[in-house]
Design a protein around this motif. Structure first.
Motif, mmCIF file in Angstrom:
data_model
loop_
_atom_site.group_PDB
_atom_site.id
_atom_site.type_symbol
_atom_site.label_atom_id
_atom_site.label_comp_id
_atom_site.label_asym_id
_atom_site.label_seq_id
_atom_site.Cartn_x
_atom_site.Cartn_y
_atom_site.Cartn_z
ATOM 1 N N GLU A 41 0.834 -1.209 0.000
ATOM 2 C CA GLU A 41 0.000 0.000 0.000
ATOM 3 C C GLU A 41 0.862 1.250 0.000
ATOM 4 O O GLU A 41 0.573 2.231 -0.681
ATOM 5 C CB GLU A 41 -0.929 -0.014 1.210
ATOM 6 N N SER A 42 1.966 1.210 0.759
ATOM 7 C CA SER A 42 2.885 2.339 0.798
ATOM 8 C C SER A 42 3.553 2.539 -0.553
ATOM 9 O O SER A 42 3.668 3.663 -1.058
ATOM 10 C CB SER A 42 3.947 2.103 1.882
ATOM 11 N N ARG A 43 3.982 1.423 -1.163
ATOM 12 C CA ARG A 43 4.620 1.495 -2.490
ATOM 13 C C ARG A 43 3.641 1.990 -3.535
ATOM 14 O O ARG A 43 3.985 2.796 -4.415
ATOM 15 C CB ARG A 43 5.157 0.111 -2.877
ATOM 16 N N ASN A 44 2.404 1.533 -3.437
ATOM 17 C CA ASN A 44 1.376 1.954 -4.383
ATOM 18 C C ASN A 44 1.118 3.450 -4.279
ATOM 19 O O ASN A 44 0.982 4.151 -5.288
ATOM 20 C CB ASN A 44 0.083 1.172 -4.120
ATOM 21 N N LEU A 68 4.064 5.254 -5.926
ATOM 22 C CA LEU A 68 4.007 5.191 -7.387
ATOM 23 C C LEU A 68 2.916 6.097 -7.937
ATOM 24 O O LEU A 68 3.100 6.746 -8.978
ATOM 25 C CB LEU A 68 3.783 3.749 -7.841
ATOM 26 N N ASN A 69 1.762 6.133 -7.275
ATOM 27 C CA ASN A 69 0.689 7.028 -7.716
ATOM 28 C C ASN A 69 1.131 8.478 -7.658
ATOM 29 O O ASN A 69 0.814 9.284 -8.544
ATOM 30 C CB ASN A 69 -0.560 6.825 -6.854
ATOM 31 N N ALA A 70 1.889 8.826 -6.605
ATOM 32 C CA ALA A 70 2.390 10.200 -6.494
ATOM 33 C C ALA A 70 3.368 10.514 -7.615
ATOM 34 O O ALA A 70 3.352 11.596 -8.201
ATOM 35 C CB ALA A 70 3.058 10.395 -5.131
ATOM 36 N N PRO A 130 4.670 15.563 -13.470
ATOM 37 C CA PRO A 130 5.040 15.723 -14.886
ATOM 38 C C PRO A 130 6.315 14.982 -15.242
ATOM 39 O O PRO A 130 6.473 14.515 -16.358
ATOM 40 C CB PRO A 130 5.223 17.240 -15.028
ATOM 41 N N ALA A 131 7.247 14.856 -14.290
ATOM 42 C CA ALA A 131 8.523 14.207 -14.592
ATOM 43 C C ALA A 131 8.352 12.755 -14.983
ATOM 44 O O ALA A 131 9.157 12.200 -15.728
ATOM 45 C CB ALA A 131 9.444 14.291 -13.371
ATOM 46 N N MET A 132 7.282 12.123 -14.492
ATOM 47 C CA MET A 132 7.077 10.714 -14.792
ATOM 48 C C MET A 132 6.429 10.490 -16.141
ATOM 49 O O MET A 132 6.182 9.360 -16.532
ATOM 50 C CB MET A 132 6.219 10.069 -13.704
ATOM 51 N N ALA A 133 6.148 11.544 -16.872
ATOM 52 C CA ALA A 133 5.552 11.377 -18.202
ATOM 53 C C ALA A 133 6.464 10.582 -19.110
ATOM 54 O O ALA A 133 6.007 9.880 -20.011
ATOM 55 C CB ALA A 133 5.265 12.740 -18.832
ATOM 56 N N THR A 134 7.780 10.663 -18.856
ATOM 57 C CA THR A 134 8.725 9.940 -19.701
ATOM 58 C C THR A 134 8.663 8.442 -19.494
ATOM 59 O O THR A 134 9.193 7.688 -20.292
ATOM 60 C CB THR A 134 10.156 10.416 -19.421
#
Length: 458
Positions: free
Chosen positions: A71-74, A77-79, A84-88
């Motif tokens: 749950e913490s990892r999820n 990852l959602n954050a 925007p940086a994770m768009a790549t």
């Protein structure tokens, strides 16, 4: 009403009794036997229910801890995904950049020096110093076939636009054409160069193949007949690489004489000479028009000037990589170096522009892949030890997929009245527009002297 079956209920009762008696709770055990009417049952210390209660309990605790971790990892990852940086890193993002390989393809017995993606299928061809060519399904990481015919290293490979032909160039001074639409039979062998053939490229929408060689020449071949129709000698040393523009009008070279020249293909005239490197130029790449806005920001040029540029400006910028460890960005309209990327610790062996025009990617004999931001010129990511040895080639997949964002935008714009078009015309119009708004599939391949090819996907 119990959710347990009769067998499960019996096993639970016996495991409870086993726990109470093994823990010394004799009174509780006798009470439970009386309530469950199990006074005459003799427990077996080797039975499945023996010690079962403790095992189940510790499993529950362990699973609860795992649930909390997940749950913490999820949440983390959602954050990240919302930033925007994770768009790549989104699989469907046009801004995909490599971070970790999906597959490592192993099978060659010596350095892999050339690779080429098939334009329509999930295939990639690799050429090696072991004189063989291997055709792989890059999605499943399976080698589909091995082609033999060259007697020395296979230095360059290229599929034609339709994917029906594969051309290979070798140190044995020959060029071979393979039937990629069938069983990959060798259908032609082209002779004419006097030394190693270092690069081969199909000229789009023509019956022409172009090659460069250590004999300092560029040759144009008629594919249907196999005849050499023209020879150019624009350099004083080994021509290591050539790359035509998408429109087939212009050609750029990379040479051991430390220069790159720009050739007008229809006339064969040299229309530009790029000087500035201090060592052999290993590779060259044309910048896509999608990069011009970012390049204009990098070189502090008025971006509106590029916005208003005519069609002749579509082949304006290109980059070269050299053994002097630098990558230089050039303005073909002035033959001037407009920016130099520094950061590699050894020879730069291969470069390519991101299809979205946002980045430049490079590979080197320092075993790394570097990703350069075209708006700032900074290296934003370095994949250290991407391979265990020199990285000789880096290339982007040629299969295309719809660019949904631009496609939706295009179809939201005013269109010709459909009622004025026939059914066939409507279908063709939709298909043409869909095909015109596409982008290369998010897949990159790297080839190395460690004998492997790595496939990089989101």
């Amino acid at each position: 009403m119990s959710l347990l079956s009769d067998r499960q209920r019996e096993e639970l009762h016996k495991s409870l009794l086993d726990y109470l008696e093994s823990s010394g709770y004799a009174d509780s055990a006798r009470a439970l036997r009386r309530d469950l009417q199990l006074e005459d049952i003799v427990l077996d210390s080797k039975a499945k229910y023996a010690g079962l209660l403790e095992k189940k309990w510790t499993s529950v605790i362990r699973l609860q801890r795992k649930v909390v971790e997940l749950e913490s990892r999820n949440a983390q990852l959602n954050a990240e995904l919302s930033s925007p940086a994770m768009a790549t890193k989104r699989p469907k993002s046009v801004h995909f950049l490599p971070s970790a390989p999906k597959h490592t393809l192993s099978g060659h017995r010596s350095a892999v020096v050339s690779i080429s993606f098939h334009p329509k299928f999930t295939l990639i061809a690799s050429g090696s110093d072991d004189a063989s060519i291997k055709v792989w399904d890059w999605d499943s990481a399976e080698c589909e076939r091995t082609l033999r015919g060259h007697t020395k290293a296979v230095l360059s490979l290229d599929y034609d636009q339709s994917g029906n032909l594969l051309a290979s160039a070798s140190s044995d001074t020959s060029i071979k054409l393979w039937d990629a639409a069938g069983d990959y039979a060798n259908i032609k062998t082209l002779y004419g160069h006097d030394d190693s053939v270092s690069c081969v490229r199909f000229l789009a929408n023509t019956n022409t193949l172009i090659s460069s060689s250590r004999d300092q020449s560029i040759r144009f071949w008629e594919i249907s007949s196999g005849y050499c129709t023209r020879t150019l000698n624009p350099h004083s040393d080994w021509i290591r690489g050539i790359i035509p523009t998408d429109d087939g009008k212009t050609l750029a070279t990379a040479s051991s004489d430390q220069t790159s020249v720009i050739v007008d293909i229809p006339t064969g005239n040299t229309i530009g000479e790029l000087r500035g490197h201090e060592h052999v130029i290993e590779c060259v790449a044309w910048a896509p028009t999608s990069s011009y806005q970012n390049i204009s920001q990098l070189i502090s040029e008025n971006s509106s000037a590029i916005d208003k540029s005519d069609s002749n400006d579509s082949n304006r910028f290109l980059a070269t990589g050299s053994r002097d460890k630098t990558i230089k960005l050039w303005d073909a309209s002035t033959n001037q170096c407009v920016y130099t990327f520094n950061g590699h610790d050894s020879w730069v062996k291969s470069i390519m522009f991101h299809p979205a025009g946002t980045h430049l990617l490079s590979s080197s004999e320092d075993k790394s892949i570097k990703i350069w931001d075209l708006t700032t010129g900074r290296c934003t990511r370095t994949i250290e030890d991407a391979h265990k040895n020199f990285i000789n080639s880096l290339t982007w997949g040629r299969q295309t997929m719809p660019d949904n964002a631009n496609l939706n935008r295009r179809f939201s714009m005013p269109q010709p009245p459909l009622r004025s078009m026939s059914g066939g015309d409507v279908l063709r119009s939709v298909q043409q527009q869909a095909q015109s708004i596409s982008r290369p599939l998010n897949v990159i391949a790297s080839a190395s002297s460690d004998t492997t090819i790595k496939i990089w996907t989101p």
